[in-house]
Design a protein around this motif. Structure first.
Motif, PDB file in Angstrom:
ATOM      1  N   ILE A 139     -12.540  38.082 -35.073  1.00 11.28           N
ATOM      2  CA  ILE A 139     -12.482  37.555 -33.797  1.00 11.28           C
ATOM      3  C   ILE A 139     -10.986  36.817 -33.611  1.00 11.28           C
ATOM      4  O   ILE A 139     -10.912  35.946 -34.551  1.00 11.28           O
ATOM      5  CB  ILE A 139     -13.439  36.498 -33.254  1.00 11.28           C
ATOM      6  CG1 ILE A 139     -14.969  37.467 -33.156  1.00 11.28           C
ATOM      7  CG2 ILE A 139     -13.328  35.901 -31.740  1.00 11.28           C
ATOM      8  CD1 ILE A 139     -16.152  36.898 -32.888  1.00 11.28           C
ATOM      9  N   PRO A 140     -10.139  37.219 -32.748  1.00 13.30           N
ATOM     10  CA  PRO A 140      -8.782  36.442 -32.947  1.00 13.30           C
ATOM     11  C   PRO A 140      -8.768  35.114 -33.128  1.00 13.30           C
ATOM     12  O   PRO A 140      -7.708  34.366 -33.701  1.00 13.30           O
ATOM     13  CB  PRO A 140      -8.125  36.624 -31.468  1.00 13.30           C
ATOM     14  CG  PRO A 140      -8.857  37.799 -30.894  1.00 13.30           C
ATOM     15  CD  PRO A 140     -10.313  37.774 -31.671  1.00 13.30           C
ATOM     16  N   PHE A 141      -9.786  34.075 -32.823  1.00 15.97           N
ATOM     17  CA  PHE A 141      -9.642  32.727 -33.159  1.00 15.97           C
ATOM     18  C   PHE A 141     -10.054  32.333 -34.509  1.00 15.97           C
ATOM     19  O   PHE A 141     -10.209  31.035 -34.695  1.00 15.97           O
ATOM     20  CB  PHE A 141     -10.291  31.831 -31.852  1.00 15.97           C
ATOM     21  CG  PHE A 141     -11.564  32.333 -31.661  1.00 15.97           C
ATOM     22  CD1 PHE A 141     -12.683  31.680 -32.339  1.00 15.97           C
ATOM     23  CD2 PHE A 141     -12.155  33.111 -30.569  1.00 15.97           C
ATOM     24  CE1 PHE A 141     -14.065  32.190 -32.256  1.00 15.97           C
ATOM     25  CE2 PHE A 141     -13.163  33.674 -30.291  1.00 15.97           C
ATOM     26  CZ  PHE A 141     -14.448  33.184 -30.937  1.00 15.97           C
ATOM     27  N   PHE A 142     -10.733  33.398 -35.217  1.00 14.76           N
ATOM     28  CA  PHE A 142     -11.118  32.986 -36.688  1.00 14.76           C
ATOM     29  C   PHE A 142      -9.775  32.604 -37.527  1.00 14.76           C
ATOM     30  O   PHE A 142      -9.003  33.207 -37.500  1.00 14.76           O
ATOM     31  CB  PHE A 142     -11.870  34.260 -37.075  1.00 14.76           C
ATOM     32  CG  PHE A 142     -12.413  34.039 -38.483  1.00 14.76           C
ATOM     33  CD1 PHE A 142     -13.265  33.057 -38.726  1.00 14.76           C
ATOM     34  CD2 PHE A 142     -11.847  34.688 -39.510  1.00 14.76           C
ATOM     35  CE1 PHE A 142     -13.967  32.797 -40.064  1.00 14.76           C
ATOM     36  CE2 PHE A 142     -12.412  34.555 -40.789  1.00 14.76           C
ATOM     37  CZ  PHE A 142     -13.270  33.512 -41.142  1.00 14.76           C
ATOM     38  N   SER A 143      -9.977  31.644 -37.993  1.00 16.34           N
ATOM     39  CA  SER A 143      -8.711  31.152 -38.812  1.00 16.34           C
ATOM     40  C   SER A 143      -8.760  31.371 -40.355  1.00 16.34           C
ATOM     41  O   SER A 143      -7.877  31.185 -40.948  1.00 16.34           O
ATOM     42  CB  SER A 143      -8.621  29.581 -38.698  1.00 16.34           C
ATOM     43  OG  SER A 143      -9.434  29.027 -39.106  1.00 16.34           O
ATOM     44  N   GLY A 144      -9.929  31.837 -41.106  1.00 17.11           N
ATOM     45  CA  GLY A 144      -9.842  32.154 -42.161  1.00 17.11           C
ATOM     46  C   GLY A 144     -11.138  31.500 -43.094  1.00 17.11           C
ATOM     47  O   GLY A 144     -11.810  31.015 -42.344  1.00 17.11           O
ATOM     48  N   TYR A 145     -11.248  31.714 -44.207  1.00 15.41           N
ATOM     49  CA  TYR A 145     -12.174  31.171 -44.946  1.00 15.41           C
ATOM     50  C   TYR A 145     -11.891  29.758 -45.770  1.00 15.41           C
ATOM     51  O   TYR A 145     -10.641  29.737 -46.243  1.00 15.41           O
ATOM     52  CB  TYR A 145     -12.672  32.213 -45.962  1.00 15.41           C
ATOM     53  CG  TYR A 145     -13.230  33.436 -45.484  1.00 15.41           C
ATOM     54  CD1 TYR A 145     -14.593  33.451 -45.172  1.00 15.41           C
ATOM     55  CD2 TYR A 145     -12.548  34.556 -45.048  1.00 15.41           C
ATOM     56  CE1 TYR A 145     -15.335  34.441 -44.492  1.00 15.41           C
ATOM     57  CE2 TYR A 145     -13.198  35.612 -44.261  1.00 15.41           C
ATOM     58  CZ  TYR A 145     -14.662  35.401 -44.267  1.00 15.41           C
ATOM     59  OH  TYR A 145     -15.375  36.512 -43.548  1.00 15.41           O
ATOM     60  N   GLN A 201      -8.099  30.654 -46.062  1.00 22.15           N
ATOM     61  CA  GLN A 201      -7.615  31.879 -46.912  1.00 22.15           C
ATOM     62  C   GLN A 201      -8.182  33.396 -46.354  1.00 22.15           C
ATOM     63  O   GLN A 201      -9.072  33.192 -45.627  1.00 22.15           O
ATOM     64  CB  GLN A 201      -7.797  31.693 -48.225  1.00 22.15           C
ATOM     65  CG  GLN A 201      -7.186  30.432 -48.960  1.00 22.15           C
ATOM     66  CD  GLN A 201      -7.755  30.355 -50.227  1.00 22.15           C
ATOM     67  OE1 GLN A 201      -9.118  29.959 -50.514  1.00 22.15           O
ATOM     68  NE2 GLN A 201      -6.978  30.514 -51.274  1.00 22.15           N
ATOM     69  N   SER A 202      -7.693  34.395 -46.676  1.00 29.23           N
ATOM     70  CA  SER A 202      -8.119  35.625 -46.336  1.00 29.23           C
ATOM     71  C   SER A 202      -9.548  35.643 -47.058  1.00 29.23           C
ATOM     72  O   SER A 202      -9.652  34.892 -48.140  1.00 29.23           O
ATOM     73  CB  SER A 202      -7.561  36.920 -46.816  1.00 29.23           C
ATOM     74  OG  SER A 202      -7.329  36.935 -48.385  1.00 29.23           O
ATOM     75  N   ARG A 203     -10.305  36.520 -46.759  1.00 31.01           N
ATOM     76  CA  ARG A 203     -11.546  36.836 -47.520  1.00 31.01           C
ATOM     77  C   ARG A 203     -11.520  37.127 -49.020  1.00 31.01           C
ATOM     78  O   ARG A 203     -12.002  36.441 -49.854  1.00 31.01           O
ATOM     79  CB  ARG A 203     -12.525  37.837 -46.741  1.00 31.01           C
ATOM     80  CG  ARG A 203     -13.882  37.891 -47.577  1.00 31.01           C
ATOM     81  CD  ARG A 203     -14.689  38.993 -46.894  1.00 31.01           C
ATOM     82  NE  ARG A 203     -15.864  39.015 -47.572  1.00 31.01           N
ATOM     83  CZ  ARG A 203     -16.968  38.606 -47.232  1.00 31.01           C
ATOM     84  NH1 ARG A 203     -17.262  37.994 -46.087  1.00 31.01           N
ATOM     85  NH2 ARG A 203     -18.358  38.886 -47.619  1.00 31.01           N
ATOM     86  N   GLU A 204     -10.629  38.042 -49.244  1.00 37.62           N
ATOM     87  CA  GLU A 204     -10.382  38.320 -50.697  1.00 37.62           C
ATOM     88  C   GLU A 204      -9.665  37.071 -51.533  1.00 37.62           C
ATOM     89  O   GLU A 204      -9.964  36.818 -52.670  1.00 37.62           O
ATOM     90  CB  GLU A 204      -9.215  39.614 -50.598  1.00 37.62           C
ATOM     91  CG  GLU A 204      -8.874  40.091 -52.192  1.00 37.62           C
ATOM     92  CD  GLU A 204      -8.208  41.430 -51.967  1.00 37.62           C
ATOM     93  OE1 GLU A 204      -7.084  41.346 -52.815  1.00 37.62           O
ATOM     94  OE2 GLU A 204      -8.235  42.069 -51.048  1.00 37.62           O
ATOM     95  N   ASP A 205      -8.763  36.589 -50.915  1.00 37.10           N
ATOM     96  CA  ASP A 205      -8.380  35.353 -51.555  1.00 37.10           C
ATOM     97  C   ASP A 205      -9.183  34.153 -51.841  1.00 37.10           C
ATOM     98  O   ASP A 205      -9.386  33.564 -52.896  1.00 37.10           O
ATOM     99  CB  ASP A 205      -6.918  34.833 -50.945  1.00 37.10           C
ATOM    100  CG  ASP A 205      -5.829  35.621 -50.912  1.00 37.10           C
ATOM    101  OD1 ASP A 205      -5.743  36.390 -51.631  1.00 37.10           O
ATOM    102  OD2 ASP A 205      -4.825  35.553 -50.014  1.00 37.10           O
TER     103      ASP A 205
END
Length: 130
Positions: free
Chosen positions: A26-32, A37-41
């Protein structure tokens, strides 16, 4: 005939449902994590944190088993604090190693506590060098 507000509301609802069902971001999701961070990072970082705390736990255990074990209260307190702060990460990793799934609440707790776990491990590390 549907009014414009009804149409917009229906369209937004359909879009949100489709995004949730398909797993799209969803566009307002800012990362983990705290660093967004991206999910992988984020997964890579959490794995590094787990390895660090696991290594330090092993070092403390070896030190305590040796005949040269110093009675260092600061070391023991720092190790206990690390274990408490990292408890969710340890549980998550144990479940993963055992091939068990983890619920979303545990995953969220790991995400919320990863940086504190790393900080606690880094506070313990210099105490092991003395």
């Amino acid at each position: 005939m549907m009014n414009v507000k009804g149409f917009i509301l229906q369209s937004l609802t359909a879009w949100a449902m489709a995004a949730l069902i398909s797993g799209c971001t969803i566009p307002f999701f800012s990362g983990y994590g705290a660093n967004s961070q991206s999910r992988e990072d984020f997964e890579h970082h959490v794995e590094e944190v787990f390895r660090l705390q696991n290594q330090l736990t092993s070092e403390v255990m070896m030190l305590l088993e040796s005949d040269e074990s110093p009675k260092n209260d600061a070391l023991m307190q720092a190790e206990q604090r690390m274990q408490q702060v990292c408890a969710d990460l340890i549980e998550y990793a144990s479940r993963d190693i055992d091939g068990l799934s983890s619920d979303i609440f545990l995953s969220q707790r790991v995400e919320a506590s990863a940086i504190d776990c790393e900080r606690a491990a880094l506070e313990l590390k210099p105490l092991l060098k003395h």
